[in-house]
Design an enzyme around this catalytic site. Sequence first.
Site, PDB file in Angstrom:
ATOM      1  N   ASP A  95       0.819  -1.218   0.000  1.00  0.00           N
ATOM      2  CA  ASP A  95       0.000   0.000   0.000  1.00  0.00           C
ATOM      3  C   ASP A  95       0.848   1.262   0.000  1.00  0.00           C
ATOM      4  OD1 ASP A  95      -2.751  -0.056  -0.187  1.00  0.00           O
ATOM      5  OD2 ASP A  95      -3.065  -0.590   1.913  1.00  0.00           O
ATOM      6  N   GLU A 126      -5.206   4.589  -3.233  1.00  0.00           N
ATOM      7  CA  GLU A 126      -6.644   4.849  -3.166  1.00  0.00           C
ATOM      8  C   GLU A 126      -6.984   6.068  -4.013  1.00  0.00           C
ATOM      9  OE1 GLU A 126      -7.898   5.214   0.930  1.00  0.00           O
ATOM     10  OE2 GLU A 126      -6.990   3.292   1.474  1.00  0.00           O
ATOM     11  N   GLU A 193     -13.892  -1.606  -2.652  1.00  0.00           N
ATOM     12  CA  GLU A 193     -14.227  -1.888  -1.248  1.00  0.00           C
ATOM     13  C   GLU A 193     -15.619  -1.375  -0.893  1.00  0.00           C
ATOM     14  OE1 GLU A 193     -11.173  -0.895   1.564  1.00  0.00           O
ATOM     15  OE2 GLU A 193     -12.473  -1.225   3.297  1.00  0.00           O
TER      16      GLU A 193
HETATM   17  O1  KIV Z   1      -5.146  -1.816   3.912  1.00  0.00           O
HETATM   18  C1  KIV Z   1      -5.694  -2.866   3.586  1.00  0.00           C
HETATM   19  O2  KIV Z   1      -5.513  -3.922   4.187  1.00  0.00           O
HETATM   20  C2  KIV Z   1      -6.584  -2.824   2.439  1.00  0.00           C
HETATM   21  C3  KIV Z   1      -7.478  -3.991   2.246  1.00  0.00           C
HETATM   22  C4  KIV Z   1      -8.477  -4.025   3.305  1.00  0.00           C
HETATM   23  C5  KIV Z   1      -8.053  -4.023   0.899  1.00  0.00           C
HETATM   24  O3  KIV Z   1      -6.604  -1.886   1.718  1.00  0.00           O
END
Ligand code: KIV
Length: 276
Positions: A95, A126, A193
């Site tokens: 992420d 995102e 999501e």
């Molecule tokens: O941060 C995370 O774990 C996520 C998932 C819930 C898709 O973005």
Amino acid sequence: MYTQLEQRGMPEPPVNVSTLRRMKTDGEPIACLTAYDASYAALVDAAHTDLVLVGDSLGMVIQGYDTTVPVTVDDIVYHSRIVARGLRRAFLVADMPFMSYTEPGQALDNAVRLMQEGGAMMVKLEGGDDQVGIVQHLARHDIPVCAHLGLKPQSVHKIGGFKVQGREPEQAKEMLASALRLQDAGADIVLVECVPNEAGRAITEALDVPVIGIGAGPDVDGQILVLYDILDITQGRTPRFVKNFQAGCTSPLEAAEAYVRAVKDRSYPAPEHCFS
Ligand code: KIV
């Protein structure tokens, strides 16, 4: 040369972007989980999870914050690096944390860190239309990108809570249009999501790239859940889409295997895990 990625001592080659695309084409559900350390990474890999995400959810389930907002690039680099050591077959996505991709140059620098220092094979960010330029910039530099639509937890303070998105027809239409623009910009995966089943289905049917859902219904190309949620470790209220796979299992490995099996045979998500 060209052999390292295929020789980690596994009978099957590691998953890559082509594998994921092929799975979409063949209609084989993609089973995804989060992981945050080497031991659990090895466990979810052994359970045959196809994709492992070092999510900024670590801010909540590892660090104990109420939201993902405080998570830093250094945090993700650290956790991605230790997860990478535990994986053999699964595809590793990391992420991009809150405010780490506001400008193209900054986004590229941080994505490079996640890949070079963290060992990630893809980065996730995102955003919808607002991120098309960033996705384009990363894709132009051959950074594989997963675009995260629907409920965007990094925007929780702007939205006013963790709420289902895309219930209004106009909002669902905009989400679909954004997904198409992000794909055109170079996104290799779209993650959706907390949306009604219909929105998850519409995006999946419209896109050529794999669509992974979390609370997006059964008609997507793959499912992802937070590992600690399926193991029933998470404290407090869990979202509707979460299923406790530890119940009835004697080990976390068995629970992860049960999750992968349920995604593959499409028994998860059941109607009680979905939004309309
Ligand atoms: O941060 C995370 O774990 C996520 C998932 C819930 C898709 O973005």
